[in-house]
Design a protein around this motif. Structure first.
Motif, PDB file in Angstrom:
ATOM      1  N   GLU A  96      19.456  37.388  24.266  1.00 40.24           N
ATOM      2  CA  GLU A  96      18.334  36.700  23.765  1.00 40.24           C
ATOM      3  C   GLU A  96      17.747  37.247  22.724  1.00 40.24           C
ATOM      4  OE1 GLU A  96      15.753  35.950  27.285  1.00 40.24           O
ATOM      5  OE2 GLU A  96      16.571  33.881  27.437  1.00 40.24           O
ATOM      6  N   LYS A  97      18.134  37.380  21.501  1.00 41.50           N
ATOM      7  CA  LYS A  97      17.622  37.873  20.436  1.00 41.50           C
ATOM      8  C   LYS A  97      16.761  37.000  19.585  1.00 41.50           C
ATOM      9  CE  LYS A  97      21.838  40.646  18.832  1.00 41.50           C
ATOM     10  NZ  LYS A  97      22.707  40.577  19.992  1.00 41.50           N
ATOM     11  N   ASP A  98      16.762  35.836  19.917  1.00 43.90           N
ATOM     12  CA  ASP A  98      15.769  34.939  19.226  1.00 43.90           C
ATOM     13  C   ASP A  98      14.439  35.059  20.029  1.00 43.90           C
ATOM     14  OD1 ASP A  98      16.711  33.859  21.415  1.00 43.90           O
ATOM     15  OD2 ASP A  98      16.409  31.875  21.035  1.00 43.90           O
ATOM     16  N   ARG A  99      14.349  35.441  21.420  1.00 40.41           N
ATOM     17  CA  ARG A  99      13.226  35.650  22.094  1.00 40.41           C
ATOM     18  C   ARG A  99      12.510  36.919  21.540  1.00 40.41           C
ATOM     19  NH1 ARG A  99      11.538  32.197  25.864  1.00 40.41           N
ATOM     20  NH2 ARG A  99      13.607  31.654  26.280  1.00 40.41           N
ATOM     21  N   PHE A 100      13.515  37.718  21.536  1.00 44.11           N
ATOM     22  CA  PHE A 100      12.858  39.476  20.840  1.00 44.11           C
ATOM     23  C   PHE A 100      12.173  39.150  19.685  1.00 44.11           C
ATOM     24  CE2 PHE A 100      13.333  42.787  18.360  1.00 44.11           C
ATOM     25  CZ  PHE A 100      13.004  43.911  18.831  1.00 44.11           C
ATOM     26  N   ALA A 101      12.843  38.213  18.837  1.00 38.57           N
ATOM     27  CA  ALA A 101      12.339  37.827  17.376  1.00 38.57           C
ATOM     28  C   ALA A 101      10.792  37.565  17.594  1.00 38.57           C
ATOM     29  CB  ALA A 101      13.079  37.262  16.673  1.00 38.57           C
ATOM     30  N   GLU A 102      10.801  36.460  18.328  1.00 37.21           N
ATOM     31  CA  GLU A 102       9.384  35.641  18.546  1.00 37.21           C
ATOM     32  C   GLU A 102       8.192  36.637  19.034  1.00 37.21           C
ATOM     33  OE1 GLU A 102       6.858  32.497  18.238  1.00 37.21           O
ATOM     34  OE2 GLU A 102       8.900  32.634  17.301  1.00 37.21           O
ATOM     35  N   SER A 329       6.735  30.756  24.161  1.00 33.78           N
ATOM     36  CA  SER A 329       8.117  30.442  24.902  1.00 33.78           C
ATOM     37  C   SER A 329       8.793  28.933  24.489  1.00 33.78           C
ATOM     38  CB  SER A 329       7.835  30.424  26.516  1.00 33.78           C
ATOM     39  OG  SER A 329       9.424  30.709  26.933  1.00 33.78           O
ATOM     40  N   LYS A 330       7.591  27.956  24.462  1.00 32.16           N
ATOM     41  CA  LYS A 330       7.909  26.430  24.156  1.00 32.16           C
ATOM     42  C   LYS A 330       8.685  26.487  22.647  1.00 32.16           C
ATOM     43  CE  LYS A 330       6.143  21.884  24.177  1.00 32.16           C
ATOM     44  NZ  LYS A 330       4.938  21.086  24.389  1.00 32.16           N
ATOM     45  N   ASP A 335      13.201  25.503  19.054  1.00 32.26           N
ATOM     46  CA  ASP A 335      14.034  26.383  17.796  1.00 32.26           C
ATOM     47  C   ASP A 335      15.479  26.214  18.462  1.00 32.26           C
ATOM     48  OD1 ASP A 335      11.948  26.415  16.294  1.00 32.26           O
ATOM     49  OD2 ASP A 335      11.700  28.756  16.448  1.00 32.26           O
ATOM     50  N   ARG A 336      15.689  26.702  19.625  1.00 38.06           N
ATOM     51  CA  ARG A 336      17.109  26.788  20.178  1.00 38.06           C
ATOM     52  C   ARG A 336      17.661  25.383  20.290  1.00 38.06           C
ATOM     53  NH1 ARG A 336      17.186  30.952  25.447  1.00 38.06           N
ATOM     54  NH2 ARG A 336      16.754  32.816  24.163  1.00 38.06           N
ATOM     55  N   PHE A 369      22.175  34.218  18.016  1.00 44.36           N
ATOM     56  CA  PHE A 369      21.058  35.084  18.386  1.00 44.36           C
ATOM     57  C   PHE A 369      20.652  34.639  19.923  1.00 44.36           C
ATOM     58  CE2 PHE A 369      19.648  34.235  13.880  1.00 44.36           C
ATOM     59  CZ  PHE A 369      20.273  35.365  13.592  1.00 44.36           C
ATOM     60  N   PHE A 370      21.388  33.955  20.411  1.00 42.47           N
ATOM     61  CA  PHE A 370      21.314  33.307  21.969  1.00 42.47           C
ATOM     62  C   PHE A 370      22.463  32.874  22.418  1.00 42.47           C
ATOM     63  CE2 PHE A 370      20.078  29.528  19.719  1.00 42.47           C
ATOM     64  CZ  PHE A 370      20.284  28.565  20.627  1.00 42.47           C
ATOM     65  N   LYS A 371      22.561  32.649  23.683  1.00 38.65           N
ATOM     66  CA  LYS A 371      23.537  32.262  24.439  1.00 38.65           C
ATOM     67  C   LYS A 371      23.358  31.004  25.219  1.00 38.65           C
ATOM     68  CE  LYS A 371      27.591  34.708  22.923  1.00 38.65           C
ATOM     69  NZ  LYS A 371      26.799  34.767  21.367  1.00 38.65           N
ATOM     70  N   PRO A 372      23.284  29.842  24.797  1.00 40.32           N
ATOM     71  CA  PRO A 372      22.940  28.661  25.771  1.00 40.32           C
ATOM     72  C   PRO A 372      23.827  28.525  26.724  1.00 40.32           C
ATOM     73  CG  PRO A 372      23.975  27.798  23.616  1.00 40.32           C
ATOM     74  CD  PRO A 372      23.919  29.088  23.241  1.00 40.32           C
ATOM     75  N   ASN A 373      23.389  27.730  27.877  1.00 42.98           N
ATOM     76  CA  ASN A 373      24.149  27.485  28.924  1.00 42.98           C
ATOM     77  C   ASN A 373      24.823  26.242  28.646  1.00 42.98           C
ATOM     78  OD1 ASN A 373      22.298  25.273  29.910  1.00 42.98           O
ATOM     79  ND2 ASN A 373      21.234  26.787  30.964  1.00 42.98           N
ATOM     80  N   PRO A 374      26.172  25.957  29.193  1.00 40.83           N
ATOM     81  CA  PRO A 374      26.938  24.642  28.820  1.00 40.83           C
ATOM     82  C   PRO A 374      25.961  23.428  29.228  1.00 40.83           C
ATOM     83  CG  PRO A 374      28.009  26.125  30.259  1.00 40.83           C
ATOM     84  CD  PRO A 374      26.846  26.837  30.143  1.00 40.83           C
ATOM     85  N   ARG A 375      24.986  23.537  30.092  1.00 35.88           N
ATOM     86  CA  ARG A 375      24.084  22.057  30.167  1.00 35.88           C
ATOM     87  C   ARG A 375      23.226  21.860  28.892  1.00 35.88           C
ATOM     88  NH1 ARG A 375      20.775  23.054  35.395  1.00 35.88           N
ATOM     89  NH2 ARG A 375      22.952  23.400  36.114  1.00 35.88           N
ATOM     90  N   ALA A 376      22.633  22.928  28.400  1.00 35.69           N
ATOM     91  CA  ALA A 376      21.881  22.867  27.292  1.00 35.69           C
ATOM     92  C   ALA A 376      22.716  22.199  26.045  1.00 35.69           C
ATOM     93  CB  ALA A 376      21.249  24.149  26.860  1.00 35.69           C
ATOM     94  N   ILE A 377      23.896  22.631  26.017  1.00 37.94           N
ATOM     95  CA  ILE A 377      24.810  22.027  24.792  1.00 37.94           C
ATOM     96  C   ILE A 377      25.030  20.677  25.151  1.00 37.94           C
ATOM     97  CG2 ILE A 377      26.878  22.426  23.804  1.00 37.94           C
ATOM     98  CD1 ILE A 377      26.998  25.362  24.309  1.00 37.94           C
ATOM     99  N   LYS A 378      25.498  20.334  26.392  1.00 39.39           N
ATOM    100  CA  LYS A 378      25.702  18.787  26.774  1.00 39.39           C
ATOM    101  C   LYS A 378      24.573  18.012  26.459  1.00 39.39           C
ATOM    102  CE  LYS A 378      28.107  16.382  30.632  1.00 39.39           C
ATOM    103  NZ  LYS A 378      27.513  15.079  30.536  1.00 39.39           N
ATOM    104  N   LYS A 379      23.279  18.502  26.804  1.00 43.69           N
ATOM    105  CA  LYS A 379      21.918  17.684  26.596  1.00 43.69           C
ATOM    106  C   LYS A 379      21.751  17.498  25.036  1.00 43.69           C
ATOM    107  CE  LYS A 379      17.127  17.815  27.818  1.00 43.69           C
ATOM    108  NZ  LYS A 379      16.014  18.821  28.131  1.00 43.69           N
TER     109      LYS A 379
END
Length: 404
Positions: A96-102, A329-330, A335-336, A369-379
């Motif tokens: 979660e590098k993007d969350r660290f950045a924020e 967080s939102k 951004d993701r 910068f992050f690894k989305p779960n397959p459900r997020a990609i499908k959405k």
């Protein structure tokens, strides 16, 4: 015991553990790649397991804040750099590098705006290390923030001479921030006293002549002020926020006001005014008297300058707890979503037709910068189909076609 994200013990333990096994691999196994991979796999596994109320990204960013903040960890220049280097090694295992950045951006903003940074050079060193690890896109906003301050110091002397010409009563300074670089702040439309308003108008006129295309928006929630206060025969310098200074000004010359009157006079909402008045009347330094005298701020309360106030110190800092999240967080999630969609469109534009599994695998390989779960990609794929960027193949619903 309450879970705290500013306790450095956990991160220090992780750094020591990493250093220990890194040393073992160097000395006992001659830095062999098999053992280096085993170390990496092990750290990737548990650095991304969050325990308790806070994420490990938060713990790491907060540790960096302690190292880079004046009054945090007591370290010399070499120790600061050594600690930052070790944290960046740990950071490389985070997914979660993007969350660290924020979170890091929010901490950096507080250090810069409150003049709490130990040194600009140390800040630049850390940003350079993150840039080496993740590239220019990752650090662009952080570099923009430092650049804003460098430009601001150049403009300050020019504006100061303009202020002297105007013969204004207040010693007034402005830091101009570029909206896109900095975290999202509260913009309370507070009613500003006449003397302060004259300063704002002077700066606005001066700034507009130089930058006609730019629009100024005042962030009073981040400003600070030194208020000269006289209690009896003693004079104090109260170091407060801009909003606290405006509230104190409303109660000047022994004026008594109810909470409702203050709310109308200052034009502030309850979530801002309540903690503001609590800090002045219920905190360590009760410069304002409240009746009835208790720890809660109610709409029926009355406020007046505390005539009995006395303190041994001449300079007094009065903190205020206006609740702002350590990061948005939102915003990270939004951004993701945009990053996933951009990646899908790039891949499909080049490949024209792809099976779902292949597309998913390529998206995962592209996002650094992050690894989305397959459900997020499908959405996100479904969203792009709705907006007619993609379509399902008529022959096989598991296959997507790119629509030019």
């Amino acid at each position: 015991e309450k879970d705290k994200n500013d306790d450095p013990t956990f991160v220090k333990a992780l750094l020591a553990l990493h250093e220990k096994y890194l040393g073992v691999i160097r000395t006992d196994f001659d830095g062999h790649s098999v053992f280096q991979k085993a170390l990496k796999d092990a750290f990737v596994d548990f650095v991304n397991k969050n325990v308790g109320n806070y994420t490990n990204a938060e713990f790491m960013s907060t540790f960096c804040d302690r190292v880079l903040k004046s009054g945090g960890e007591k370290l010399n220049e070499a120790e600061v750099e050594d600690n930052l280097e070790k944290v960046v090694q740990l950071f490389s295992y985070l997914t979660e590098k993007d969350r660290f950045a924020e979170i890091y951006r929010t901490h950096l903003a507080k250090r810069l705006l409150n003049q709490r940074s130990t040194s600009t050079d140390a800040e630049k060193v850390m940003i350079a290390k993150l840039k080496m690890q993740c590239g220019t896109q990752f650090t662009a906003k952080l570099e923009g923030m430092l650049n804003d301050l460098a430009v601001g110091s150049d403009q300050k002397s020019e504006f100061d001479s303009k202020m002297r010409e105007e013969n204004l009563k207040i010693d007034f300074g402005v830091q101009v921030l570029t909206g896109g670089f900095w975290p999202t702040y509260l913009y309370p439309e507070v009613a500003v006293p006449p003397d302060m308003n004259r300063c704002l108008e002077t700066f606005k006129d001066w700034h507009t002549k130089r930058h006609q295309q730019r629009k100024l928006k005042w962030v009073f929630s981040q400003g600070n002020a030194t208020v000269k206060a006289v209690y009896g025969k003693k004079t104090y310098d109260l170091q407060v926020t801009t909003l606290q200074a405006i509230a104190l000004n409303a109660l000047n010359n022994g004026k008594t006001m109810t909470y409702t009157e203050l709310k109308e006079t200052l034009n502030l909402e309850d979530p801002i005014l309540q903690p503001l008045m609590h800090s002045l009347s219920c905190g360590k330094y009760k410069v304002v008297s409240k009746s009835p005298s208790n720890k809660k701020i109610l709409t029926t309360d009355k406020f007046v300058a505390n005539s009995k106030f006395s303190c041994n110190m001449r300079k007094i800092r009065i903190p205020v707890a206006i609740v702002e999240a350590s990061h948005n967080s939102k915003r990270v999630d939004e951004d993701r979503g945009a990053s996933i969609e951009a990646s899908i469109v790039r891949i499909m534009k080049a490949r024209k037709t792809l099976k779902h599994q292949q597309l998913q695998a390529e998206v995962l390989s592209q996002l650094a910068f992050f690894k989305p779960n397959p459900r997020a990609i499908k959405k996100r794929i479904e969203s792009l189909i709705e907006r007619e960027y993609l379509e399902r193949s008529e022959d096989d619903t598991n296959v997507y076609n790119y629509l030019a």
